[in-house]
Design a protein around this motif. Sequence first.
Motif, PDB file in Angstrom:
ATOM      1  N   ASP A  18      28.671  52.226  31.521  1.00 54.84           N
ATOM      2  CA  ASP A  18      28.194  52.704  30.369  1.00 54.84           C
ATOM      3  C   ASP A  18      28.860  54.145  30.322  1.00 54.84           C
ATOM      4  O   ASP A  18      28.845  54.813  31.297  1.00 54.84           O
ATOM      5  CB  ASP A  18      26.604  52.623  30.167  1.00 54.84           C
TER       6      ASP A  18
ATOM      7  N   HIS B 214      33.448  42.645  20.899  1.00 55.19           N
ATOM      8  CA  HIS B 214      32.633  43.178  21.977  1.00 55.19           C
ATOM      9  C   HIS B 214      31.580  42.137  22.607  1.00 55.19           C
ATOM     10  O   HIS B 214      31.025  41.510  21.799  1.00 55.19           O
ATOM     11  CB  HIS B 214      31.850  44.562  21.423  1.00 55.19           C
ATOM     12  N   PHE B 215      31.311  42.263  23.688  1.00 54.11           N
ATOM     13  CA  PHE B 215      30.228  41.472  24.300  1.00 54.11           C
ATOM     14  C   PHE B 215      29.269  42.305  24.826  1.00 54.11           C
ATOM     15  O   PHE B 215      29.577  43.520  25.777  1.00 54.11           O
ATOM     16  CB  PHE B 215      30.700  40.240  25.432  1.00 54.11           C
ATOM     17  N   PRO B 216      27.883  41.966  24.796  1.00 57.27           N
ATOM     18  CA  PRO B 216      27.193  41.015  23.965  1.00 57.27           C
ATOM     19  C   PRO B 216      27.679  41.192  22.690  1.00 57.27           C
ATOM     20  O   PRO B 216      27.780  42.307  21.782  1.00 57.27           O
ATOM     21  CB  PRO B 216      25.891  41.259  24.249  1.00 57.27           C
TER      22      PRO B 216
ATOM     23  N   ARG C 138      25.917  40.868  19.414  1.00 54.55           N
ATOM     24  CA  ARG C 138      24.652  40.727  18.982  1.00 54.55           C
ATOM     25  C   ARG C 138      24.387  40.038  17.478  1.00 54.55           C
ATOM     26  O   ARG C 138      23.198  40.329  17.021  1.00 54.55           O
ATOM     27  CB  ARG C 138      24.021  42.200  18.742  1.00 54.55           C
TER      28      ARG C 138
ATOM     29  N   LEU D  79      17.406  44.027  25.461  1.00 54.02           N
ATOM     30  CA  LEU D  79      18.040  45.524  25.878  1.00 54.02           C
ATOM     31  C   LEU D  79      17.397  46.850  25.497  1.00 54.02           C
ATOM     32  O   LEU D  79      17.246  47.655  26.091  1.00 54.02           O
ATOM     33  CB  LEU D  79      19.695  45.812  25.570  1.00 54.02           C
TER      34      LEU D  79
ATOM     35  N   PHE E 145      23.452  36.067  28.459  1.00 53.19           N
ATOM     36  CA  PHE E 145      24.795  36.764  28.196  1.00 53.19           C
ATOM     37  C   PHE E 145      26.060  35.635  28.333  1.00 53.19           C
ATOM     38  O   PHE E 145      26.982  35.942  27.690  1.00 53.19           O
ATOM     39  CB  PHE E 145      24.902  37.627  29.031  1.00 53.19           C
TER      40      PHE E 145
ATOM     41  N   ARG F 209      28.955  34.261  25.570  1.00 55.27           N
ATOM     42  CA  ARG F 209      30.524  34.273  25.623  1.00 55.27           C
ATOM     43  C   ARG F 209      30.883  32.649  25.330  1.00 55.27           C
ATOM     44  O   ARG F 209      31.842  32.563  24.604  1.00 55.27           O
ATOM     45  CB  ARG F 209      30.762  34.664  26.927  1.00 55.27           C
TER      46      ARG F 209
ATOM     47  N   ARG G 234      34.052  44.551  27.253  1.00 56.64           N
ATOM     48  CA  ARG G 234      33.240  43.852  28.095  1.00 56.64           C
ATOM     49  C   ARG G 234      33.251  42.208  27.990  1.00 56.64           C
ATOM     50  O   ARG G 234      33.466  41.730  26.983  1.00 56.64           O
ATOM     51  CB  ARG G 234      31.546  44.259  28.062  1.00 56.64           C
ATOM     52  N   TYR G 235      33.336  41.765  29.350  1.00 54.67           N
ATOM     53  CA  TYR G 235      33.401  40.166  29.346  1.00 54.67           C
ATOM     54  C   TYR G 235      32.323  39.787  30.696  1.00 54.67           C
ATOM     55  O   TYR G 235      31.658  40.442  31.085  1.00 54.67           O
ATOM     56  CB  TYR G 235      34.905  39.971  29.507  1.00 54.67           C
TER      57      TYR G 235
ATOM     58  N   SER H  21      31.177  42.287  33.362  1.00 58.39           N
ATOM     59  CA  SER H  21      30.071  43.020  33.157  1.00 58.39           C
ATOM     60  C   SER H  21      28.785  42.003  33.372  1.00 58.39           C
ATOM     61  O   SER H  21      27.711  42.425  34.023  1.00 58.39           O
ATOM     62  CB  SER H  21      29.835  43.218  31.586  1.00 58.39           C
ATOM     63  N   GLY H  22      28.996  40.722  33.065  1.00 62.76           N
ATOM     64  CA  GLY H  22      27.694  39.773  33.145  1.00 62.76           C
ATOM     65  C   GLY H  22      27.307  39.859  34.553  1.00 62.76           C
ATOM     66  O   GLY H  22      26.363  39.709  35.020  1.00 62.76           O
TER      67      GLY H  22
ATOM     68  N   PHE I 183      26.387  43.354  36.443  1.00 64.78           N
ATOM     69  CA  PHE I 183      25.046  43.826  35.990  1.00 64.78           C
ATOM     70  C   PHE I 183      23.931  43.029  36.491  1.00 64.78           C
ATOM     71  O   PHE I 183      22.953  43.661  37.081  1.00 64.78           O
ATOM     72  CB  PHE I 183      25.019  44.289  34.367  1.00 64.78           C
TER      73      PHE I 183
ATOM     74  N   GLU J 178      18.707  52.505  26.157  1.00 65.00           N
ATOM     75  CA  GLU J 178      18.645  50.867  26.635  1.00 65.00           C
ATOM     76  C   GLU J 178      18.151  50.614  27.779  1.00 65.00           C
ATOM     77  O   GLU J 178      18.654  51.513  28.728  1.00 65.00           O
ATOM     78  CB  GLU J 178      20.150  50.163  26.135  1.00 65.00           C
TER      79      GLU J 178
ATOM     80  N   TYR K  42      19.583  49.289  30.763  1.00 62.41           N
ATOM     81  CA  TYR K  42      20.301  49.722  32.011  1.00 62.41           C
ATOM     82  C   TYR K  42      21.019  51.031  31.834  1.00 62.41           C
ATOM     83  O   TYR K  42      21.643  51.187  32.836  1.00 62.41           O
ATOM     84  CB  TYR K  42      21.454  48.747  31.929  1.00 62.41           C
TER      85      TYR K  42
HETATM   86  P1  TMP Z   1      26.843  47.387  25.471  1.00 62.86           P
HETATM   87  O1  TMP Z   1      26.292  48.897  25.648  1.00 62.86           O
HETATM   88  O2  TMP Z   1      28.310  47.508  25.821  1.00 62.86           O
HETATM   89  O3  TMP Z   1      26.801  46.692  24.290  1.00 62.86           O
HETATM   90  O4  TMP Z   1      26.183  46.720  26.430  1.00 62.86           O
HETATM   91  C1  TMP Z   1      24.903  46.421  26.581  1.00 62.86           C
HETATM   92  C2  TMP Z   1      24.487  46.321  27.844  1.00 62.86           C
HETATM   93  O5  TMP Z   1      24.539  45.078  28.495  1.00 62.86           O
HETATM   94  C3  TMP Z   1      25.277  47.288  28.940  1.00 62.86           C
HETATM   95  O6  TMP Z   1      24.417  47.907  29.681  1.00 62.86           O
HETATM   96  C4  TMP Z   1      26.000  46.220  29.844  1.00 62.86           C
HETATM   97  C5  TMP Z   1      24.999  44.818  29.691  1.00 62.86           C
HETATM   98  N1  TMP Z   1      25.680  43.726  29.923  1.00 62.86           N
HETATM   99  C6  TMP Z   1      25.416  42.748  30.968  1.00 62.86           C
HETATM  100  O7  TMP Z   1      24.127  42.864  31.574  1.00 62.86           O
HETATM  101  N2  TMP Z   1      25.959  41.768  30.923  1.00 62.86           N
HETATM  102  C7  TMP Z   1      26.874  41.057  30.339  1.00 62.86           C
HETATM  103  O8  TMP Z   1      27.311  40.079  30.268  1.00 62.86           O
HETATM  104  C8  TMP Z   1      27.347  41.987  29.120  1.00 62.86           C
HETATM  105  C9  TMP Z   1      28.421  41.637  28.429  1.00 62.86           C
HETATM  106  C10 TMP Z   1      26.609  43.413  29.318  1.00 62.86           C
END
Ligand code: TMP
Length: 212
Positions: free
Chosen positions: A18, A44-46, A48, A60, A75, A79, A100-101, A104-105, A108, A151, A153
């Motif tokens: 982030d 962009h993923f997620p 929303r 989140l 998550f 996708r 993100r793809y 990231s999944g 995280f 948020e 994370y």
């Molecule tokens: P964003 O801020 O890019 O919208 O993403 C939201 C949060 O979600 C960010 O902290 C990363 C996290 N994330 C996951 O935990 N798993 C996933 O598969 C994705 C795409 C994002």
Amino acid sequence: NNRKSNSRGALIVLEGLDRSGKTSQSSRLHSYLEGLGYLVESWHFPDRNTGVGHMISSYLANKSQLDDHAIHLLFSANRWEKRSLMETKLRSGTTLIVDRYSFSGVAFSSAKGLDIEWCKAPEVGLLAPDLVLYLDLPPEKAAERGGYGGERYEQLEFQKKVAHSYQLLHDPSWKIVDAGLPVEEVEKQLTEMVMDCVTTCRNGKALSQLWS
Ligand code: TMP
């Protein structure tokens, strides 16, 4: 004309912590490719905007609680629900820049302690990116940029764990870019890599699937 009518677009993924600059670099790449006459979309993923995406968004924002495995699968489902559209777009010649793809999944969720192989399993069969650009920034530097939106994370200690997970995950095909450089310099480096990739895809590189 820059496009061959029967050539496919490239699947380009940006990853990173982030505040590493993914979103602004995505839009710079988008403008650049568009300026050259390519068909291009920014994803962009997620995502929303779907039903699953609403559940993710609420999680989140700390408005709902979910088991770590359950949110991981959401998550991933988010996708999967976009997979066929993604393939259609690529085959019809549109390049996708995806912020993100699957990485990231996995990064995280495994940062929370989930087994990395378990985390990868639901991603198997999604389209494999043609290029993964990792915007590398030490967690402390990312935190200094401010703007953590509060948020779930967005906390330094957790981001450190995510950085470690990304390190376990990346393979030699990833392009690691120093995201601490001035934005124009980062953009220049990314642009070169993206142009190589777009050309390779136009010249007939096959689409493939994760996890390879
Ligand atoms: P964003 O801020 O890019 O919208 O993403 C939201 C949060 O979600 C960010 O902290 C990363 C996290 N994330 C996951 O935990 N798993 C996933 O598969 C994705 C795409 C994002």
